[in-house]
Design a protein around this motif. Structure first.
Motif, PDB file in Angstrom:
ATOM      1  N   GLY A   1      22.386  -5.929   6.341  1.00  0.00           N
ATOM      2  CA  GLY A   1      22.757  -7.346   6.389  1.00  0.00           C
ATOM      3  C   GLY A   1      24.193  -7.530   6.828  1.00  0.00           C
ATOM      4  O   GLY A   1      24.503  -8.442   7.594  1.00  0.00           O
ATOM      5  N   HIS A   2      25.055  -6.670   6.341  1.00  0.00           N
ATOM      6  CA  HIS A   2      26.468  -6.756   6.722  1.00  0.00           C
ATOM      7  C   HIS A   2      26.650  -6.462   8.214  1.00  0.00           C
ATOM      8  O   HIS A   2      27.424  -7.130   8.890  1.00  0.00           O
ATOM      9  CB  HIS A   2      27.293  -5.780   5.885  1.00  0.00           C
TER      10      HIS A   2
ATOM     11  N   LYS B   1      15.160  -9.414   8.277  1.00  0.00           N
ATOM     12  CA  LYS B   1      14.704  -9.928   6.989  1.00  0.00           C
ATOM     13  C   LYS B   1      13.237 -10.338   7.020  1.00  0.00           C
ATOM     14  O   LYS B   1      12.447  -9.923   6.184  1.00  0.00           O
ATOM     15  CB  LYS B   1      15.565 -11.113   6.559  1.00  0.00           C
TER      16      LYS B   1
ATOM     17  N   ASP C   1      28.191 -14.588  -1.960  1.00  0.00           N
ATOM     18  CA  ASP C   1      28.727 -13.229  -2.018  1.00  0.00           C
ATOM     19  C   ASP C   1      28.996 -12.750  -3.443  1.00  0.00           C
ATOM     20  O   ASP C   1      29.585 -11.697  -3.636  1.00  0.00           O
ATOM     21  CB  ASP C   1      29.988 -13.115  -1.161  1.00  0.00           C
TER      22      ASP C   1
ATOM     23  N   LEU D   1      25.032 -10.335   4.416  1.00  0.00           N
ATOM     24  CA  LEU D   1      25.552 -11.321   5.369  1.00  0.00           C
ATOM     25  C   LEU D   1      26.844 -11.952   4.889  1.00  0.00           C
ATOM     26  O   LEU D   1      27.723 -12.263   5.690  1.00  0.00           O
ATOM     27  CB  LEU D   1      24.528 -12.447   5.577  1.00  0.00           C
ATOM     28  N   CYS D   2      26.928 -12.205   3.586  1.00  0.00           N
ATOM     29  CA  CYS D   2      28.097 -12.929   3.093  1.00  0.00           C
ATOM     30  C   CYS D   2      29.129 -12.055   2.398  1.00  0.00           C
ATOM     31  O   CYS D   2      30.130 -12.572   1.939  1.00  0.00           O
ATOM     32  CB  CYS D   2      27.701 -14.063   2.181  1.00  0.00           C
TER      33      CYS D   2
ATOM     34  N   CYS E   1      20.459 -10.550   2.862  1.00  0.00           N
ATOM     35  CA  CYS E   1      21.155 -11.842   2.746  1.00  0.00           C
ATOM     36  C   CYS E   1      22.509 -11.671   2.055  1.00  0.00           C
ATOM     37  O   CYS E   1      23.500 -12.290   2.464  1.00  0.00           O
ATOM     38  CB  CYS E   1      20.307 -12.839   1.961  1.00  0.00           C
TER      39      CYS E   1
ATOM     40  N   GLY F   1      22.921  -8.727  10.255  1.00  0.00           N
ATOM     41  CA  GLY F   1      22.541 -10.091   9.930  1.00  0.00           C
ATOM     42  C   GLY F   1      21.077 -10.228   9.567  1.00  0.00           C
ATOM     43  O   GLY F   1      20.441  -9.292   9.106  1.00  0.00           O
ATOM     44  N   LEU F   2      20.529 -11.396   9.778  1.00  0.00           N
ATOM     45  CA  LEU F   2      19.162 -11.721   9.349  1.00  0.00           C
ATOM     46  C   LEU F   2      18.071 -11.213  10.289  1.00  0.00           C
ATOM     47  O   LEU F   2      16.900 -11.522  10.092  1.00  0.00           O
ATOM     48  CB  LEU F   2      19.007 -13.244   9.217  1.00  0.00           C
TER      49      LEU F   2
END
Length: 189
Positions: A153-154, A161, A98, A26-27, A23, A157-158
């Protein structure tokens, strides 16, 4: 507890941290070495600290619970694993930011390592557990998987997870079942 069992346990315990790291990935627009080190140290450090604290708690009460220690280990690992599976199957969206600040990382590190506290209690009740080796192994495994989770994640993505949380939950439930069955004499390893 053998090396293979310890590795499986370490991977299972690190799945919460791995999922949170995904997660975070992701941000995080462009994760740097500092980000990987930060997430690895926070999550790996707390995953190493919590079993130590749990071991101290379990040792303090060992004389009172020795007769049912296998059931306690089974129930604790089953509940933790069940919670991880439930979270993995949940359709709720998790919010992530982030920030890698102390105020952000401390609650995440504590939340993802509570299960390791319960495992530490279990360590105190099991024979032949080398606590130092177990704690170091769990911490290093979580460090590596958290850093990998940030990258995954970067990049992806999800997508992984939920699978990571479900896999971690299944591993912990199976470890608890193994402890119970060994104590009851059904399994011999």
């Amino acid at each position: 507890m053998g090396l293979a069992e310890l590795f499986i346990l370490a991977v299972g315990l690190s799945m919460d941290a791995f999922a949170v790291a995904i997660c975070k990935g992701l941000c995080t627009k462009d994760p740097s070495a500092r980000h990987y080190l930060c997430i690895g140290l926070w999550f790996g450090g707390f995953q190493a600290l919590m079993p130590s604290l749990g071991y101290l708690l379990g040792s303090a009460f060992e004389a009172y619970i020795t007769a049912v220690d296998h059931w306690i280990a089974f129930i604790l690992l089953g509940l933790i694993g069940g919670g991880m599976i439930r979270n993995g199957l949940s359709k709720e969206e998790e919010s992530a930011n982030d920030s890698f600040s102390f105020r952000t990382m401390l609650p995440l590190a504590v939340a993802t390592s509570i299960d390791a506290l319960a495992v530490g209690v279990t360590f105190a009740l099991l024979p032949n557990v080398n606590l130092t080796a177990a704690v170091l192994f769990i911490g290093v495994t979580t460090f590596v998987l958290s850093a990998a989770g940030l990258r995954i994640g970067h990049v992806f993505g999800l997508k992984y997870k939920s699978r990571a949380e479900i896999a971690g939950g299944v591993i912990l439930i199976l470890m608890g079942l193994k402890i119970l069955l060994e104590h009851l004499g059904v399994l011999r390893f």
